[in-house]
Write an enzyme that holds these catalytic residues in place. Sequence first.
Site, PDB file in Angstrom:
ATOM      1  N   ASP A   9      31.084  32.332  45.897  1.00 29.00           N
ATOM      2  CA  ASP A   9      32.218  33.257  45.981  1.00 29.00           C
ATOM      3  C   ASP A   9      32.891  33.143  47.361  1.00 29.00           C
ATOM      4  O   ASP A   9      32.294  32.612  48.309  1.00 29.00           O
ATOM      5  CB  ASP A   9      31.657  34.675  45.768  1.00 29.00           C
ATOM      6  CG  ASP A   9      32.716  35.745  45.808  1.00 29.00           C
ATOM      7  OD1 ASP A   9      33.858  35.483  45.418  1.00 29.00           O
ATOM      8  OD2 ASP A   9      32.370  36.867  46.240  1.00 29.00           O
ATOM      9  N   ASP A  11      35.452  35.982  48.912  1.00 29.51           N
ATOM     10  CA  ASP A  11      35.602  37.257  49.627  1.00 29.51           C
ATOM     11  C   ASP A  11      34.283  37.994  49.791  1.00 29.51           C
ATOM     12  O   ASP A  11      33.537  38.184  48.842  1.00 29.51           O
ATOM     13  CB  ASP A  11      36.618  38.142  48.890  1.00 29.51           C
ATOM     14  CG  ASP A  11      37.973  37.464  48.826  1.00 29.51           C
ATOM     15  OD1 ASP A  11      38.336  36.809  49.815  1.00 29.51           O
ATOM     16  OD2 ASP A  11      38.647  37.572  47.784  1.00 29.51           O
ATOM     17  N   ASP A 133      28.978  38.859  45.920  1.00 33.35           N
ATOM     18  CA  ASP A 133      28.699  40.226  46.355  1.00 33.35           C
ATOM     19  C   ASP A 133      28.886  41.239  45.226  1.00 33.35           C
ATOM     20  O   ASP A 133      28.605  42.410  45.411  1.00 33.35           O
ATOM     21  CB  ASP A 133      29.604  40.609  47.538  1.00 33.35           C
ATOM     22  CG  ASP A 133      31.062  40.539  47.159  1.00 33.35           C
ATOM     23  OD1 ASP A 133      31.540  39.434  46.854  1.00 33.35           O
ATOM     24  OD2 ASP A 133      31.729  41.596  47.141  1.00 33.35           O
TER      25      ASP A 133
HETATM   26 MG    MG Z   1      33.415  38.528  46.614  1.00 32.54          MG
END
Ligand code: MG
Length: 183
Positions: A9, A11, A133
């Site tokens: 990922d 961000d 996340d």
């Molecule tokens: Mg992310």
Amino acid sequence: MAKQRIALDMDEVIADVRPKLLDAFEQLMGWRPSREEYAGKKIYDLAGAAEVRNVLHTKGFFADLPVMPGSREVVRELMEDYELFIITAAMEFRFSFEDKYDWLATNFPFIPWKNIVFCGDKRIIQADYMIDDHVRNLETFGGKGLLYTASHNLAETRFRRVNDWEDVRTFFEEEKKIRTGGY
Ligand SMILES: [Mg+2]
């Protein structure tokens, strides 16, 4: 033998959105929340701050985010042993495409364009590992999910947690030992 695949990922994993979100929060709300104040949630999920999220839709927001410490070095190492793909749910933010593309070219120039996937729902992703996340992405993932610590996932216990890129490095060193029988 084909290399195993890592879905990575952007961000809050390799790109730190927090400082710019805090700036946007402060500009709009007139105060700057501490880490304790937004523990367990996103910064814009604080009372009355929903509008702060609009900043994600502005051109340039994703263009100059700080690189997560250590991510560049560890990603480069992992690319020696694994097939690594950047998987980012960019579709929600139409202005993010160019910004994210340029950001990767600047900060991770060693990742070939063929290994970059701008997608919507990450359920379509097939890989051996996913570093993200958001638990919603790990919940639907078929491989091993690593949860990269962020304010909004602090209470989550279902996934292997990595607090920083040193933890990511350690995890993959362990995986390598298991694969090679300790040699
Ligand atoms: Mg992310």
